[in-house]
Design an enzyme around this catalytic site. Structure first.
Site, PDB file in Angstrom:
ATOM      1  N   ASP A 296      36.009  38.273  50.851  1.00 13.58           N
ATOM      2  CA  ASP A 296      35.803  38.700  49.933  1.00 13.58           C
ATOM      3  C   ASP A 296      36.159  40.410  49.222  1.00 13.58           C
ATOM      4  O   ASP A 296      36.937  40.951  48.496  1.00 13.58           O
ATOM      5  CB  ASP A 296      34.668  38.524  48.207  1.00 13.58           C
ATOM      6  CG  ASP A 296      34.493  37.787  48.045  1.00 13.58           C
ATOM      7  OD1 ASP A 296      34.886  36.907  48.453  1.00 13.58           O
ATOM      8  OD2 ASP A 296      32.744  37.475  47.273  1.00 13.58           O
TER       9      ASP A 296
ATOM     10  N   PHE B  10      58.167  27.361  33.461  1.00 15.28           N
ATOM     11  CA  PHE B  10      57.030  27.561  34.049  1.00 15.28           C
ATOM     12  C   PHE B  10      55.986  28.691  34.489  1.00 15.28           C
ATOM     13  O   PHE B  10      56.550  29.961  34.511  1.00 15.28           O
ATOM     14  CB  PHE B  10      56.675  26.433  35.698  1.00 15.28           C
ATOM     15  CG  PHE B  10      56.565  27.608  36.957  1.00 15.28           C
ATOM     16  CD1 PHE B  10      56.350  28.493  37.719  1.00 15.28           C
ATOM     17  CD2 PHE B  10      58.391  28.072  37.045  1.00 15.28           C
ATOM     18  CE1 PHE B  10      56.851  28.932  38.670  1.00 15.28           C
ATOM     19  CE2 PHE B  10      59.052  29.191  37.927  1.00 15.28           C
ATOM     20  CZ  PHE B  10      57.958  29.415  38.791  1.00 15.28           C
TER      21      PHE B  10
ATOM     22  N   GLY C 115      35.985  35.111  45.309  1.00 13.39           N
ATOM     23  CA  GLY C 115      36.065  36.409  44.867  1.00 13.39           C
ATOM     24  C   GLY C 115      33.821  36.541  44.090  1.00 13.39           C
ATOM     25  O   GLY C 115      34.653  36.865  42.768  1.00 13.39           O
TER      26      GLY C 115
ATOM     27  N   GLY D  46      27.916  41.317  54.833  1.00 10.73           N
ATOM     28  CA  GLY D  46      28.711  41.679  53.980  1.00 10.73           C
ATOM     29  C   GLY D  46      27.782  42.533  53.183  1.00 10.73           C
ATOM     30  O   GLY D  46      26.281  42.660  53.485  1.00 10.73           O
TER      31      GLY D  46
END
Ligand code: F6P
Length: 324
Positions: free
Chosen positions: A128, A216, A171, A102
């Site tokens: 990510d 909710f 992330g 990455g």
């Protein structure tokens, strides 16, 4: 016989094994031998290798993690260790290194390729999905699906108790996972680092939902924005005058990064690995494999250097529209 080396570096991602398998089998198909470097750049510095062949990558396409293991090797930032790594690569009898990595791994790969007469090929992976130069990185789809499965379960208990639930997803500096999870789970609020959603608006939205009769709410929080455990006390204080069934949080953490890769990740990882070898055979050097608008292509290795990839604003706006 030509020879190449391959390593996996940085946070592991489901699909790495499928990619290693594709690299090895495509290479052998073309009579190229493959050295597996253990634990990313660490193994290159410490001469920790293994010979890979079509049989040694059998039975791994459906497995998460990486058979080569992975690490974030801080010594690779130091020139003398990169020199050692270069010499070790030369001693192995190859000038070609495939880095499945990455952001951090690509930055290192780019510096390494500029310093020495070598050929570095980058294959993008990170759950990510925040690597510039490619629309997709191996592992993202599985991570999103893992998180969606967890949030669906959290939703059941949230509805039963009529609560507000904050779910923190991975992330490090990016909101790609949060955005997709937010849309796929119908979350009421999605908070990501790239685009602002000020706290007072979060509170306003929760109160508004309550007044509209929503019993909710689910908030998807990217870890790069804040910690769920810090957000919850603030929400509790601001909403104390409303009779909601309480506020809870869950940090999904590394569960998102493990487990069997989705079919999409297995296929894209296989295609990326095979494509890298085909391009290597055509003589392309120092490139990254990129996925753009549904096409696999090559881009210069340094294209991602110093750049930041951001999610589309349109998708962020969609998370708001769908939850009025
Ligand atoms: O880069 C992938 C990632 O999973 C991020 O989402 C997260 O912030 C980080 O790695 C966690 O790293 P580690 O496994 O070293 O704790």
């Amino acid at each position: 016989m030509k020879k190449i080396a391959v390593l996996t570096s940085g946070g592991d991602a489901p699909g790495l094994n499928a990619c290693i398998r594709a690299v090895v089998r495509t290479a052998y198909f073309h009579n190229i031998s493959v050295i597996g470097i253990k634990r990313g750049y660490k193994g290159l510095i410490e001469k920790d290798y293994c010979l890979l062949n079509p049989r040694s990558v059998g039975g791994i396409i459906n497995k998460g993690g990486t058979i080569l293991h992975s690490s974030r090797e801080p010594r690779f930032k130091i020139p003398e260790y990169r020199k050692k790594a270069y010499e070790n690569l030369k001693d192995l009898g190859t000038d070609t290194l495939i880095v499945i990595g990455g952001n951090g791994s690509f930055t290192a790969a780019n510096i390494f390729a500029k310093e020495f007469p070598i050929n570095v090929i980058g294959i993008p992976k990170t759950i990510d999905n925040d690597l510039y130069g490619t629309d997709y990185t191996i592992g993202f789809d599985t991570a999103v699906n893992n998180a969606v499965e967890a949030v669906d379960k959290i939703r059941d208990t949230t509805i039963s108790h009529e609560r507000i639930f904050v779910v923190e997803v991975m992330g490090r500096d990016s909101g790609f996972i949060a955005l997709d999870v937010g849309i796929a789970t119908g979350a009421d609020i999605t908070l990501i680092p790239e685009y602002p959603f000020p706290l007072h608006l979060v509170i306003e939205k929760l109160i508004d939902s309550y007044k509209k009769g929503k019993t909710f709410s689910i908030i998807i929080l990217a870890e790069g924005v804040a910690k769920a455990q810090d957000l919850v006390p603030i929400l509790e204080e601001k909403l104390k005058n409303y009779s909601i069934g309480g506020i809870r949080y869950s940090v999904l953490g590394h569960i998102q990064r493990g487990g069997s890769p989705t079919a999409f990740d297995r296929i894209i990882a296989s295609r990326f690995g095979a494509f890298a070898i085909e391009k290597y055979l055509k003589g392309e050097k120092n490139f990254m494999v990129s996925y753009e608008k549904g096409q696999i292509k090559t881009k210069p290795l340094d294209i991602s250097f110093g750049k930041i990839k951001k999610p589309d604003l349109e998708i962020f706006e969609l998370t708001k529209k769908l939850t009025i």
